[in-house]
Design an enzyme around this catalytic site. Sequence first.
Site, PDB file in Angstrom:
ATOM      1  N   ASN A 143      12.479  16.978 -36.717  1.00 38.84           N
ATOM      2  CA  ASN A 143      11.645  18.058 -36.724  1.00 38.84           C
ATOM      3  C   ASN A 143      12.063  19.375 -37.897  1.00 38.84           C
ATOM      4  O   ASN A 143      10.772  20.215 -38.080  1.00 38.84           O
ATOM      5  CB  ASN A 143      11.296  18.298 -35.485  1.00 38.84           C
ATOM      6  CG  ASN A 143      10.413  17.083 -34.450  1.00 38.84           C
ATOM      7  OD1 ASN A 143      10.162  16.770 -35.022  1.00 38.84           O
ATOM      8  ND2 ASN A 143      10.690  17.557 -33.026  1.00 38.84           N
ATOM      9  N   LYS A 187      18.249   7.820 -39.921  1.00 39.23           N
ATOM     10  CA  LYS A 187      17.341   7.534 -38.555  1.00 39.23           C
ATOM     11  C   LYS A 187      18.048   6.922 -37.709  1.00 39.23           C
ATOM     12  O   LYS A 187      17.786   6.958 -36.419  1.00 39.23           O
ATOM     13  CB  LYS A 187      15.855   7.955 -39.232  1.00 39.23           C
ATOM     14  CG  LYS A 187      15.291   7.106 -38.302  1.00 39.23           C
ATOM     15  CD  LYS A 187      14.158   8.108 -37.941  1.00 39.23           C
ATOM     16  CE  LYS A 187      13.364   8.072 -36.469  1.00 39.23           C
ATOM     17  NZ  LYS A 187      11.295   8.110 -37.609  1.00 39.23           N
ATOM     18  N   GLU A 210      10.974  13.507 -46.858  1.00 41.38           N
ATOM     19  CA  GLU A 210      10.979  13.252 -45.691  1.00 41.38           C
ATOM     20  C   GLU A 210      12.588  12.965 -46.321  1.00 41.38           C
ATOM     21  O   GLU A 210      13.844  13.235 -45.108  1.00 41.38           O
ATOM     22  CB  GLU A 210      10.625  11.758 -44.834  1.00 41.38           C
ATOM     23  CG  GLU A 210       9.123  12.029 -44.210  1.00 41.38           C
ATOM     24  CD  GLU A 210       9.170  13.140 -43.196  1.00 41.38           C
ATOM     25  OE1 GLU A 210      10.019  13.474 -42.323  1.00 41.38           O
ATOM     26  OE2 GLU A 210       7.811  13.406 -42.632  1.00 41.38           O
ATOM     27  N   ARG A 250       1.580  -6.283 -21.652  1.00 42.24           N
ATOM     28  CA  ARG A 250       2.374  -4.770 -21.568  1.00 42.24           C
ATOM     29  C   ARG A 250       2.985  -5.064 -22.872  1.00 42.24           C
ATOM     30  O   ARG A 250       4.404  -4.919 -22.122  1.00 42.24           O
ATOM     31  CB  ARG A 250       1.915  -5.651 -19.826  1.00 42.24           C
ATOM     32  CG  ARG A 250       0.891  -5.202 -19.388  1.00 42.24           C
ATOM     33  CD  ARG A 250       1.210  -4.628 -17.815  1.00 42.24           C
ATOM     34  NE  ARG A 250       0.747  -4.179 -16.889  1.00 42.24           N
ATOM     35  CZ  ARG A 250      -0.598  -5.132 -16.284  1.00 42.24           C
ATOM     36  NH1 ARG A 250      -0.433  -6.514 -16.792  1.00 42.24           N
ATOM     37  NH2 ARG A 250      -1.421  -4.771 -15.505  1.00 42.24           N
ATOM     38  N   HIS A 286       1.267  13.942 -45.631  1.00 39.71           N
ATOM     39  CA  HIS A 286       2.678  14.421 -44.806  1.00 39.71           C
ATOM     40  C   HIS A 286       3.265  15.046 -44.989  1.00 39.71           C
ATOM     41  O   HIS A 286       3.914  16.152 -45.135  1.00 39.71           O
ATOM     42  CB  HIS A 286       2.616  13.267 -43.594  1.00 39.71           C
ATOM     43  CG  HIS A 286       3.402  13.658 -42.695  1.00 39.71           C
ATOM     44  ND1 HIS A 286       3.256  14.312 -41.246  1.00 39.71           N
ATOM     45  CD2 HIS A 286       5.227  13.205 -42.490  1.00 39.71           C
ATOM     46  CE1 HIS A 286       4.466  14.712 -41.084  1.00 39.71           C
ATOM     47  NE2 HIS A 286       5.461  13.897 -41.291  1.00 39.71           N
ATOM     48  N   ARG A 325      17.633  13.941 -31.657  1.00 36.06           N
ATOM     49  CA  ARG A 325      16.655  13.568 -32.307  1.00 36.06           C
ATOM     50  C   ARG A 325      15.500  14.735 -32.629  1.00 36.06           C
ATOM     51  O   ARG A 325      14.777  14.668 -33.811  1.00 36.06           O
ATOM     52  CB  ARG A 325      15.791  12.776 -31.678  1.00 36.06           C
ATOM     53  CG  ARG A 325      14.784  11.487 -32.696  1.00 36.06           C
ATOM     54  CD  ARG A 325      13.983  11.130 -32.255  1.00 36.06           C
ATOM     55  NE  ARG A 325      13.232  10.086 -32.624  1.00 36.06           N
ATOM     56  CZ  ARG A 325      12.258   8.946 -32.599  1.00 36.06           C
ATOM     57  NH1 ARG A 325      12.905   8.009 -31.806  1.00 36.06           N
ATOM     58  NH2 ARG A 325      11.484   8.079 -32.916  1.00 36.06           N
ATOM     59  N   HIS A 365       8.686  20.299 -40.216  1.00 40.77           N
ATOM     60  CA  HIS A 365       7.807  19.397 -39.231  1.00 40.77           C
ATOM     61  C   HIS A 365       6.614  20.543 -38.734  1.00 40.77           C
ATOM     62  O   HIS A 365       5.269  20.705 -37.953  1.00 40.77           O
ATOM     63  CB  HIS A 365       7.952  19.047 -38.268  1.00 40.77           C
ATOM     64  CG  HIS A 365       7.841  16.945 -39.119  1.00 40.77           C
ATOM     65  ND1 HIS A 365       8.877  17.229 -40.323  1.00 40.77           N
ATOM     66  CD2 HIS A 365       7.421  16.103 -39.815  1.00 40.77           C
ATOM     67  CE1 HIS A 365       8.933  15.758 -40.426  1.00 40.77           C
ATOM     68  NE2 HIS A 365       8.133  15.155 -40.204  1.00 40.77           N
ATOM     69  N   HIS A 422       2.799  20.267 -39.812  1.00 44.70           N
ATOM     70  CA  HIS A 422       1.915  20.089 -38.840  1.00 44.70           C
ATOM     71  C   HIS A 422       0.893  21.031 -38.606  1.00 44.70           C
ATOM     72  O   HIS A 422      -0.112  20.859 -38.840  1.00 44.70           O
ATOM     73  CB  HIS A 422       2.919  19.467 -37.541  1.00 44.70           C
ATOM     74  CG  HIS A 422       3.314  18.207 -37.580  1.00 44.70           C
ATOM     75  ND1 HIS A 422       4.395  18.034 -36.650  1.00 44.70           N
ATOM     76  CD2 HIS A 422       3.124  17.338 -38.336  1.00 44.70           C
ATOM     77  CE1 HIS A 422       4.908  16.895 -36.869  1.00 44.70           C
ATOM     78  NE2 HIS A 422       3.615  16.423 -37.679  1.00 44.70           N
ATOM     79  N   LYS A 458       8.348   4.901 -32.491  1.00 42.92           N
ATOM     80  CA  LYS A 458       7.343   5.543 -32.275  1.00 42.92           C
ATOM     81  C   LYS A 458       5.893   5.590 -32.349  1.00 42.92           C
ATOM     82  O   LYS A 458       6.341   4.939 -33.620  1.00 42.92           O
ATOM     83  CB  LYS A 458       7.040   7.254 -32.640  1.00 42.92           C
ATOM     84  CG  LYS A 458       8.080   8.554 -32.048  1.00 42.92           C
ATOM     85  CD  LYS A 458       7.735  10.244 -32.835  1.00 42.92           C
ATOM     86  CE  LYS A 458       8.941  10.766 -32.149  1.00 42.92           C
ATOM     87  NZ  LYS A 458       8.690  12.306 -32.827  1.00 42.92           N
ATOM     88  N   GLU A 511      13.561  11.811 -27.574  1.00 40.33           N
ATOM     89  CA  GLU A 511      13.338  12.660 -28.173  1.00 40.33           C
ATOM     90  C   GLU A 511      13.808  14.442 -27.221  1.00 40.33           C
ATOM     91  O   GLU A 511      13.282  15.022 -27.483  1.00 40.33           O
ATOM     92  CB  GLU A 511      12.572  12.907 -29.296  1.00 40.33           C
ATOM     93  CG  GLU A 511      12.242  14.333 -30.457  1.00 40.33           C
ATOM     94  CD  GLU A 511      10.793  14.393 -31.189  1.00 40.33           C
ATOM     95  OE1 GLU A 511      10.613  13.389 -31.924  1.00 40.33           O
ATOM     96  OE2 GLU A 511      10.374  15.214 -31.007  1.00 40.33           O
TER      97      GLU A 511
END
Length: 360
Positions: free
Chosen positions: A242, A224, A182, A118, A262, A238, A245, A249, A140, A234
């Site tokens: 994106n 960031k 990025e 955990r 990416h 935040r 993106h 994506h 993330k 997010e």
Amino acid sequence: MNPIRLDVDTPSRRYAITLGYGVLDQLAVLLDAARVPAQRFIVSSPPIWRLHGTRLAGAGMSEPILIPDGERFKQLQTVSRVYEALIRANADRASTVVTFGGGVIGDMAGFAAATYLRGVALVHIPTTLLAQVDSAIGGKVGVNHALGKNLIGAFYQPHAVIVDPSVLDTLPRREFRAGLYEVVKYGMTSSPGLLERLSRERTSIFARSPEVLSAIIGESCRIKAEVVARDERESGPRRILNFGHTAGHALEAVTKYRRFRHGEAIAYGMLVAAEVSVARGALLDRDRHTLATLIASLGPLPPITDVTSTGILESMRHDKKVVAGRLHFVLPTAIGATIIVDDVTEQEFKKALKNVGFRS
Ligand SMILES: NC(=O)c1ccc[n+]([C@@H]2O[C@H](COP(=O)([O-])OP(=O)(O)OC[C@H]3O[C@@H](n4cnc5c(N)ncnc54)[C@H](O)[C@@H]3O)[C@@H](O)[C@H]2O)c1
Ligand SMILES: [Zn+2]
């Protein structure tokens, strides 16, 4: 050059990013300063370990746990190998997972750290430009599922992030450029100075000059860290990260994650967003042009002339950024400024995709 230290202050954890050429030589000191438990397990991949493993030798860690790092290995089965190694080594709650690799290793080993018993302590040592400016910061972690990318994961902030740009010397040029897109994103959403620097110092950047690289990585990490501190999960600010993106994506998905790195797909996505914005009168064409010129100057992108806008639109409907049936879309309004809207129509997207060069 002295290392710089940036704090990331989130509701779930406060931690430091230490950035500097050669900081890896002080790894043991940095880990102690982060107060992470002394039983430390490095997770890396065979090629990265072969190139840079000796840099970590002095930090008193046991044998590394090596797992493959291609995107296709970013799945639960590979994470399971990390659990197995931790169990066999009797890793208990007072253990630390230290990730040493690109975004794939960081996301997988970070997820292992978030879930093993955990949650055990986690330190990221990112080794790609993309991971140094983006994926190592913000918590993330996760893996792909056969039915979609990054569908399984958690928010789990690290206890420290250690960024040594000297490891980028061995990064293939295409990977390096993928990370630069990025950085373009940070410039476009939050920092005109950064965007300007990217075009002015392009030659030194590609020569991987320590001064210039430290400066652009530092500014990216600062942005960031600041955005994540304001909105860890997010739900609001935040989302500006994106930018590019949504179409990006979709482009990765319709080309089955094979054709584009990416960052390359995000480069196209940023161009699409800028086109939508100009057509709405929300962005000056001059600013769109600045973005397009910068992206073109960073090198060739894989072609998209055989990718249809219908396919992109279809894929965008399944985007994670769809909330209650509405797609949240980041529009640039100037260099360094964005707004989030949820009313971009298919017609607008179609026109923008066509202008960027997609097949209609
Ligand atoms: N967690 C986040 O917030 C976040 C953000 C952006 C992207 N990501 C994820 O990151 C992943 C992409 O990460 P990436 O671009 O770092 O790719 P990657 O981890 O696949 O690394 C790219 C390649 O570079 C090699 N490599 C790594 N460091 C090297 C070095 N110093 N020298 C030579 N080769 C080196 C790796 O072995 C690999 O082949 C994707 O899975 C994406 O979903 C996560
Ligand atoms: Zn990205």
